[in-house]
Structure formats: C-alpha cells, structure tokens
Write a protein that holds these residues in place. Structure first.
Motif, mmCIF file in Angstrom:
data_model
loop_
_atom_site.group_PDB
_atom_site.id
_atom_site.type_symbol
_atom_site.label_atom_id
_atom_site.label_comp_id
_atom_site.label_asym_id
_atom_site.label_seq_id
_atom_site.Cartn_x
_atom_site.Cartn_y
_atom_site.Cartn_z
ATOM 1 N N GLY A 141 1.365 -1.562 6.280
ATOM 2 C CA GLY A 141 2.340 -2.120 5.369
ATOM 3 C C GLY A 141 1.702 -2.667 4.105
ATOM 4 O O GLY A 141 0.924 -1.994 3.430
ATOM 5 N N LEU A 142 2.023 -3.912 3.785
ATOM 6 C CA LEU A 142 1.531 -4.591 2.588
ATOM 7 C C LEU A 142 0.581 -5.701 3.010
ATOM 8 O O LEU A 142 0.943 -6.562 3.819
ATOM 9 C CB LEU A 142 2.710 -5.177 1.804
ATOM 10 C CG LEU A 142 2.413 -6.219 0.731
ATOM 11 C CD1 LEU A 142 1.571 -5.623 -0.395
ATOM 12 C CD2 LEU A 142 3.719 -6.800 0.189
ATOM 13 N N VAL A 143 -0.621 -5.690 2.479
ATOM 14 C CA VAL A 143 -1.607 -6.736 2.766
ATOM 15 C C VAL A 143 -2.028 -7.362 1.445
ATOM 16 O O VAL A 143 -2.373 -6.653 0.496
ATOM 17 C CB VAL A 143 -2.832 -6.173 3.514
ATOM 18 C CG1 VAL A 143 -3.819 -7.298 3.831
ATOM 19 C CG2 VAL A 143 -2.407 -5.468 4.799
ATOM 20 N N MET A 144 -1.997 -8.703 1.401
ATOM 21 C CA MET A 144 -2.408 -9.418 0.200
ATOM 22 C C MET A 144 -3.803 -10.000 0.415
ATOM 23 O O MET A 144 -4.081 -10.630 1.437
ATOM 24 C CB MET A 144 -1.431 -10.545 -0.113
ATOM 25 C CG MET A 144 -1.649 -11.175 -1.480
ATOM 26 S SD MET A 144 -1.282 -10.043 -2.847
ATOM 27 C CE MET A 144 0.487 -9.859 -2.631
ATOM 28 N N PHE A 145 -4.675 -9.759 -0.576
ATOM 29 C CA PHE A 145 -6.037 -10.267 -0.537
ATOM 30 C C PHE A 145 -6.229 -11.266 -1.676
ATOM 31 O O PHE A 145 -5.648 -11.121 -2.756
ATOM 32 C CB PHE A 145 -7.049 -9.131 -0.705
ATOM 33 C CG PHE A 145 -7.121 -8.195 0.473
ATOM 34 C CD1 PHE A 145 -8.077 -8.381 1.460
ATOM 35 C CD2 PHE A 145 -6.243 -7.120 0.584
ATOM 36 C CE1 PHE A 145 -8.161 -7.512 2.536
ATOM 37 C CE2 PHE A 145 -6.317 -6.246 1.655
ATOM 38 C CZ PHE A 145 -7.278 -6.450 2.647
ATOM 39 N N GLU A 146 -7.066 -12.259 -1.430
ATOM 40 C CA GLU A 146 -7.480 -13.180 -2.484
ATOM 41 C C GLU A 146 -8.814 -12.720 -3.033
ATOM 42 O O GLU A 146 -9.724 -12.371 -2.280
ATOM 43 C CB GLU A 146 -7.597 -14.603 -1.949
ATOM 44 C CG GLU A 146 -7.948 -15.622 -3.033
ATOM 45 C CD GLU A 146 -7.974 -17.045 -2.522
ATOM 46 O OE1 GLU A 146 -7.881 -17.977 -3.335
ATOM 47 O OE2 GLU A 146 -8.077 -17.224 -1.283
ATOM 48 N N ARG A 147 -8.928 -12.760 -4.343
ATOM 49 C CA ARG A 147 -10.136 -12.310 -4.997
ATOM 50 C C ARG A 147 -11.161 -13.447 -5.059
ATOM 51 O O ARG A 147 -10.841 -14.568 -5.459
ATOM 52 C CB ARG A 147 -9.790 -11.835 -6.414
ATOM 53 C CG ARG A 147 -10.976 -11.334 -7.233
ATOM 54 C CD ARG A 147 -11.329 -12.304 -8.333
ATOM 55 N NE ARG A 147 -12.392 -11.794 -9.179
ATOM 56 C CZ ARG A 147 -12.208 -11.062 -10.275
ATOM 57 N NH1 ARG A 147 -10.981 -10.766 -10.650
ATOM 58 N NH2 ARG A 147 -13.234 -10.657 -10.994
ATOM 59 N N GLY A 148 -12.372 -13.147 -4.628
ATOM 60 C CA GLY A 148 -13.486 -14.066 -4.770
ATOM 61 C C GLY A 148 -14.432 -13.545 -5.840
ATOM 62 O O GLY A 148 -14.167 -12.532 -6.494
#
Length: 381
Positions: free
Chosen positions: A343-350
């Motif tokens: 599906g949809l996966v949200m990642f945080e940028r480091g």
C-alpha cells in the motif's frame, strides 16, 4: 498539520489520504472513481487545488482530466478533459508558466502539448493540433531488445531553471531527449539535443535534474542502474557525459532474477553542509524482504559526486514499488507505493537516509503515483 495525498492507481480509482505530520498517521478519506488505469497524477505548478490524471482504456480515446480539489477531506470534481493525442499516456507535467500540459505516450512514441488556461488550469481545446504532436525519431539499436524496437517515452521532466526545456527519458531509444516547446498554442516542438552514452539495453525510464541544472540522474529500468550525466546548457559546445553508472540492486540479489527499476526521487539537502538524497526503487524482488529503496548521497558542493549511503538499501515499502514522491514541500517526508503489496508507506527523511513512520494498506489498491496538497488551502478559491 494535515497533508492531503492523492494517489493514482492501476484501477479506476484515485485514493485520497490524509497524513497527519504531528501524529504520524495515515487515513484513507475518500475514493474517487475516474477512469481505467488512472496511474499518473500531477499537480499544477501554482494553482493550489488543481490536479491532473488520465485514462488508458484500450477501447477509448485516452483522456487527460483536470480536477479541482474541493476540500481537505479529498472531495474531487472533474472540471475539464482533453484527448491526450496519442496512445498509452504514462506521464505528464505542466509547464512552469501554466501555459500547457506535456504528455509522454509510451505506445505511440509521441509527446504532445495541450494548451491550458493560465488562470484556471483547464484545457483550452478538446484535443491537440498536429503542430502540438511530436513523433520522436528512432535509430535501430544494436542489441535489438524486445522493448527497444521503437521510441518509448516514459516521463516528462521539466528543467529547474529553463522554462522551455523538457527532458524525456526514452526507454526504447536508450537515451534522454532534450526538447523545447517554442511559442504558445500555435507553437512548435524543437528536438534540441539528447543525453546518451547509456549502455546497450539499459532502458532509461525516469530522470531527475539537480536543482542547479548541471547534472542529470537517470534510472534505467532494464539494467536497474543509476546513470549520472553532466548536463551542459543547450547552447554549450560540450556534450553531456556519463560520470557514474551505479547498480541499485541489493547485495543479496539472485543473479538470475529480473528487478525492473521504477522510480527516482531527488531530495535537496536540508542544510548547506548536509548531502542531497537520491532515492531509487526496485520492483518485484524474490527476496523475503521484498523490494528495496536504494539510497545515495549527493555532495552538497558538486552534483556529480554520488555515493551509496551507509545504509544503502531500505526495505519495508512493499512489493512492486511503483511510485514514490516527496510530501509536504520541505523534503521531510517521502511516500512509497507498493502496487502488489504494501500500500502506502510514509518515511521520514534523515540526513543520510529514510525511516518508516506510518503505513496504510487497507483500501489502497494498486497505487502507482502520489502528489500532495496542504489541507488548509483547499476550497479557498
């Protein structure tokens, strides 16, 4: 602050999802029935509530739709539509001045220009005129690959600093075209140059341009490789040259398996001393970890210096990673879409990679592309 995401898909539906940045949650708010295989979605460059999608129904003329986002819950309305002017539209983008929408057609080997009203973002005509259609040239290739028997333009990429210049990765021609649209609705296409030097059979699929306009990053579908070119201005006597070719395949990849690369995303650095991030997706991995996002670091001082990040691959996005996009406008969030699963996966940028923060699988079927809008700006015009 809530962000509205609109997802294209290989179904008849667009999915409207709200991402809460503070709580780091994803919620499916609405499903909008549009047309068969409305896989690509694109925002207008300056109108805050206009989005475009399309149809690829085999027995009908392929249409591009201009829709208005009516509220922060994802209510949509089709405002106008136009025939795309070709067969198999796969990607499109709106010119920075809002004068037209440019469409790449995989099957008919063509690129078209559809005039837009600069104030409303709606189509001015129901179909392109002959001068607005460019059939790409083709030279037979030595490898004679089954997908390189003709031009197959796969994406429209705008130059960050040159208003008229457009890059078109051509999987069939094994190069990236540099095109110019000259004039308004009565204008003409100019094939102004090309970026070549790709290895036989690599198949350029999608590209990204460095913000300074001096480097081109191209993801090759059939070789699963990232190719970095220098990018002199069109009026320069110097041709683009290949600086790097780097595999995006994970180290435990079975040599007899085929992973078709899909999407590339350039994220500018968040501080003067930190690197830019370059993300590339694999598809259809047979590994138990499923597909990976390859992570590269681009030097903040020279866009031609590209190295694999310490954590070179990030897993967890799902299977058949088809879409990927920045969310929020500050480069903090990255949405990854698994068409087959995930599906949809949200990642945080480091600073040197990305980390999963939220996931939505239920109700999101065969998602393939994503754009975002600030919820508080919807319904204000």
């Amino acid at each position: 602050m809530p962000v509205l995401l609109i997802l294209g898909s290989h179904t008849q539906d667009l999915y409207l999802v709200v991402f809460n940045e503070e709580e780091r949650t994803l919620e499916l708010k609405n499903t909008f029935r549009l047309a068969e295989s409305c896989a690509w979605v694109e925002k207008h460059p300056y109108l805050p509530d206009v989005v475009y999608s399309h149809s690829r129904e085999e027995d009908q003329a392929h249409q591009i739709f201009a829709l208005r986002v009516l509220d922060g819950e994802g209510k949509l309305e089709v405002k106008s539509q136009a025939a795309s002017g070709g067969v198999g539209p796969v990607s499109f983008a709106v010119m920075k001045n809002g004068s037209g929408l440019v469409v790449a057609h995989y099957n008919s080997s063509s690129v078209t220009y559809l005039p837009l009203d600069v104030e409303t973002g709606l189509f001015l005509t129901s179909e392109p005129t002959p001068n607005q259609i460019l059939n790409l040239p083709f030279t037979p290739l030595p490898l004679n690959h089954e997908r390189q028997e003709a031009p197959h333009p796969h994406q429209i990429v705008l130059h960050p600093n040159e208003e008229r210049e457009i890059f078109v990765p051509d999987l069939g021609g094994n190069l990236v075209w540099r095109l110019l649209w000259e004039g308004g609705a009565d204008g003409r296409w100019i094939v102004a140059g090309k970026v070549d030097g790709f290895e036989d059979g690599q198949g350029p699929r999608h590209s990204a341009v460095h913000p300074d306009g001096n480097f081109l990053y191209t993801l090759t579908e059939m070789a699963s490789a990232l190719v970095v070119h220098s990018l002199p201005p069109l009026d320069s006597l110097k041709p683009p040259i290949v600086l790097h070719t780097i595999s995006i395949l994970p180290p435990n990849y079975p040599p007899d398996a085929f992973l078709g690369a899909s999407e590339i995303l350039f994220l500018p650095s968040t501080s003067p001393s930190s690197p830019h991030l370059l993300l590339c997706t694999n598809r259809d991995s047979p590994l138990p970890e499923r597909d990976a996002v390859a992570v590269f670091l681009v030097s903040p001082t020279s866009g031609g210096k590209v190295n694999r990040a310490p954590e070179g691959w990030v897993y967890g996005g799902g299977s058949h990673l088809r879409g990927m996009g920045e969310v929020g406008g500050e480069g903090e969030w990255v949405a990854v879409l698994g068409r087959t699963e995930g599906g949809l996966v949200m990642f945080e940028r480091g600073e040197k990679g990305i980390e999963e923060v939220a996931r939505l699988e239920e109700g999101v079927v065969k998602a393939t592309s994503v754009v975002w809008f600030r919820s508080e700006t919807m319904g204000k015009r």
